[in-house]
Design a protein around this motif. Structure first.
Motif, PDB file in Angstrom:
ATOM      1  N   ASP A 114       0.847  -1.185   0.000  1.00  0.00           N
ATOM      2  CA  ASP A 114       0.000   0.000   0.000  1.00  0.00           C
ATOM      3  C   ASP A 114       0.886   1.241   0.000  1.00  0.00           C
ATOM      4  O   ASP A 114       2.103   1.163   0.209  1.00  0.00           O
ATOM      5  N   THR A 163       1.203   5.145   1.562  1.00  0.00           N
ATOM      6  CA  THR A 163       0.749   6.104   2.564  1.00  0.00           C
ATOM      7  C   THR A 163       1.461   7.428   2.348  1.00  0.00           C
ATOM      8  O   THR A 163       2.679   7.452   2.132  1.00  0.00           O
ATOM      9  N   LYS A 223      -4.101   7.167   2.362  1.00  0.00           N
ATOM     10  CA  LYS A 223      -3.626   5.778   2.348  1.00  0.00           C
ATOM     11  C   LYS A 223      -4.319   5.088   1.178  1.00  0.00           C
ATOM     12  O   LYS A 223      -5.537   5.178   1.042  1.00  0.00           O
ATOM     13  N   ASP A 275      -4.738   1.572  -1.269  1.00  0.00           N
ATOM     14  CA  ASP A 275      -4.525   0.135  -1.425  1.00  0.00           C
ATOM     15  C   ASP A 275      -5.638  -0.410  -2.305  1.00  0.00           C
ATOM     16  O   ASP A 275      -6.733  -0.685  -1.850  1.00  0.00           O
ATOM     17  N   GLU A 282      -0.961   1.020  -8.420  1.00  0.00           N
ATOM     18  CA  GLU A 282      -1.430   1.547  -7.135  1.00  0.00           C
ATOM     19  C   GLU A 282      -1.349   3.074  -7.233  1.00  0.00           C
ATOM     20  O   GLU A 282      -0.348   3.689  -6.862  1.00  0.00           O
TER      21      GLU A 282
END
Length: 532
Positions: free
Chosen positions: A68, A70, A81, A83, A92
């Motif tokens: 992920d 951030t 954030k 994901d 992503e």
């Protein structure tokens, strides 16, 4: 369409310690790619210097590793954030609006349950000033949707009229067909409200009652010791088993477009030894019930479900671009093909889920869905009382209320009452939101399996209706780790089992217990311990 939802979301958090290799963070600049490797539990931090009020956006490509992204501000506050449900392959995308001047941190963190290691490729694409118009802000929101990617479409409706609409990307990659405002797309479980509406129409005509025993209309269903009524099907409280999950656990590959015949749904219920719960006692999101409702509409209405909806709902409202796909082999003119990311960084075609009619299966356009939202207020077809029935939270046998009415979720979001439903077929994503106090709504559809239609819809609503909303809750601080709580592990035995993810058909989470330890294992990665 949406699949089985884990019991009100398991009261468990995966709390694993991650070790990040000590390194000097590299500063990002636009147009350059930053590549490297990550293993399970590792992270990589980059510095992003920003002035106040800048819009920064980029994409981190995942190659064999799920992570992920951030974004942390200069003061240590988490600004975003990200994901996506891409898994270990695919893009992503991330973005942030800087609040203060200074170095921001972009953190790529491999998920603790990730299996092995893989590569990332990070590119910072945009650093323009923050857009000042709602349309400009939505453009920045969809920055990552390239002209050769699968498509998406967004519409904002107010007072029965579309005040904003735009399409991005392609409806068909093979033939380079653009995704347009008139492209028909599969809305998955967003279809459920139309099935509920059909049942209410038939009830208003005296052709059935919501308190009818389901077996009155489908007598071949077994007597499982308690009366399942039509209202139990409408509210996901029937106790029937989820037919999609039953087939998935039996080895059916929905993500590969394997065929499901409608007759299999009744056959699955016939093989069910007992109800999962007493009818009306528990909410368990359930596609079986809505597939059975389509059968009831056919038998009571005297016509095939697609024809009945066309003649009694779509055409009278003016929804000329809307149709029910009777099976995943039926031709839908002017429709979008579904896609998912492949391991080579490209795309693969994904077929629709079979036998979804009633629970899903509707292809429509944003213009037609805007007419549907207008009908909520006008009652041009049906009656305004229908909306009241569909948006009254179901009261369980024990007196508790659920967050669902009939074909619609009902909640409050940032101070406003909200009716909404999302949809996730194998590779199509959809979200429809209506705010009755504003007589306004948001429609988001896509033919990309990783598209976060629900999250985008919320952000679009926040852009267009900002003056009517309460402030958004703050995100948790970066790298915050919840403290373990004491609990009796035996109380969690009821959660042991296999859970299909709503947004990623074919992805199964297995919960088990080994002595005093709860364990979780997702499709692919190894088993990991779970901490309350």
């Amino acid at each position: 369409m949406s699949l089985l939802r884990p019991a009100a979301v398991l009261p468990l958090l995966v709390c694993l310690s991650a070790s990040a290799a000590a390194q000097q963070p590299e500063r990002l600049s636009t147009g350059r790619s930053y590549e490297g490797t990550l293993a399970a539990g590792q992270s990589r931090t980059f510095l992003l210097p920003l002035d106040s009020g800048r819009f920064a956006a980029g994409v981190a490509m995942q190659h064999g590793i799920d992570f992920d992204v951030t974004i942390v501000g200069p003061a240590g506050d988490t600004l975003g954030k990200f994901d996506s449900p891409n898994g270990t392959e695919g893009a992503e995308p991330f973005q942030v609006i800087s609040k203060t001047r200074g170095d921001h941190r972009v953190i790529l963190a491999a998920l603790p349950e990730a299996n092995g290691s893989g590569r990332y490729e990070l590119t910072l694409r945009l650093l323009p000033p923050v857009a000042t118009t709602p349309a400009g802000k939505v453009e920045q929101l969809l920055f990552a949707r390239g002209p050769r990617d699968p498509g998406a479409v967004i519409a904002v409706v107010r007072g029965g009229k579309i005040v904003y609409q735009k399409a991005w990307g392609l409806a068909n990659l093979a033939h380079q067909v653009p995704f347009t405002l008139g492209t028909r797309t599969n809305i998955g479980s967003t279809s459920k409200q139309f099935t509920a509406f059909a049942i209410l129409l038939l009830a208003s005509q005296g052709k059935l009652s919501l308190d009818d025993d389901v077996r009155k209309h489908i007598p071949e269903l077994p007597d499982l010791g308690a009366t399942v009524r039509i209202r139990h099907l409408l509210s996901h409280t029937s106790g029937y088993r989820e037919f999609l999950n039953a087939l998935l656990m039996g080895g059916l590959r929905l993500d590969q477009g394997e065929y499901i015949d409608r007759a299999e749904i009744i056959a699955i219920v016939q093989r069910q030894p007992a109800l999962q719960n007493q009818p009306g006692a528990e909410f368990n999101y359930n596609n079986t019930g809505f597939a059975l409702l389509a059968t009831i509409v056919e038998r009571v209405g005297g016509k095939p479900f697609p024809q009945w909806l066309e003649e009694n709902v779509f055409r009278p409202i003016g929804m000329t671009g809307t149709m029910v796909r009777a099976s995943n082999t039926a031709v839908v003119p002017g429709s979008a093909q579904g896609y998912a990311a492949d391991a080579a960084g490209g795309w693969r075609e994904v077929g629709d889920i079979g036998a979804s009619m009633g629970a899903g299966g509707i292809y429509t356009t944003v213009g037609d869905l805007a007419l549907w939202l207008r009908n909520f207020r006008t009652g041009q077809v049906g009656a305004p009382a229908f909306l009241a029935q569909m948006t009254t939270r179901f009261v369980l046998n024990g007196g508790d209320t659920t967050g669902y009415g009939m074909g619609l979720f009902v909640d409050r979001w940032r101070g406003l009452r909200r009716y909404q439903h999302g949809g996730a077929d194998a590779a199509h994503r959809s979200q429809l939101i209506y705010f009755p106090e504003l007589d306004a709504g948001v429609i988001v559809d896509s033919n990309d399996a990783a598209f976060n239609a629900g999250g985008i819809a919320d952000q679009v609503a926040a852009i267009f209706f900002a003056d009517k909303l309460t402030p958004a809750p703050a995100l948790a601080p970066a790298n915050a780790t919840p403290a373990a709580a004491p609990f009796d592990v035996a109380k969690f035995d009821a959660y042991a089992g296999r859970y299909e993810l709503t947004e990623a058909p074919g992805f199964v989470l297995t919960i088990s217990r080994a002595g005093p330890q709860l364990l979780g294992q997702a499709t692919g990665p190894p088993q990991i311990p779970l901490t309350a």
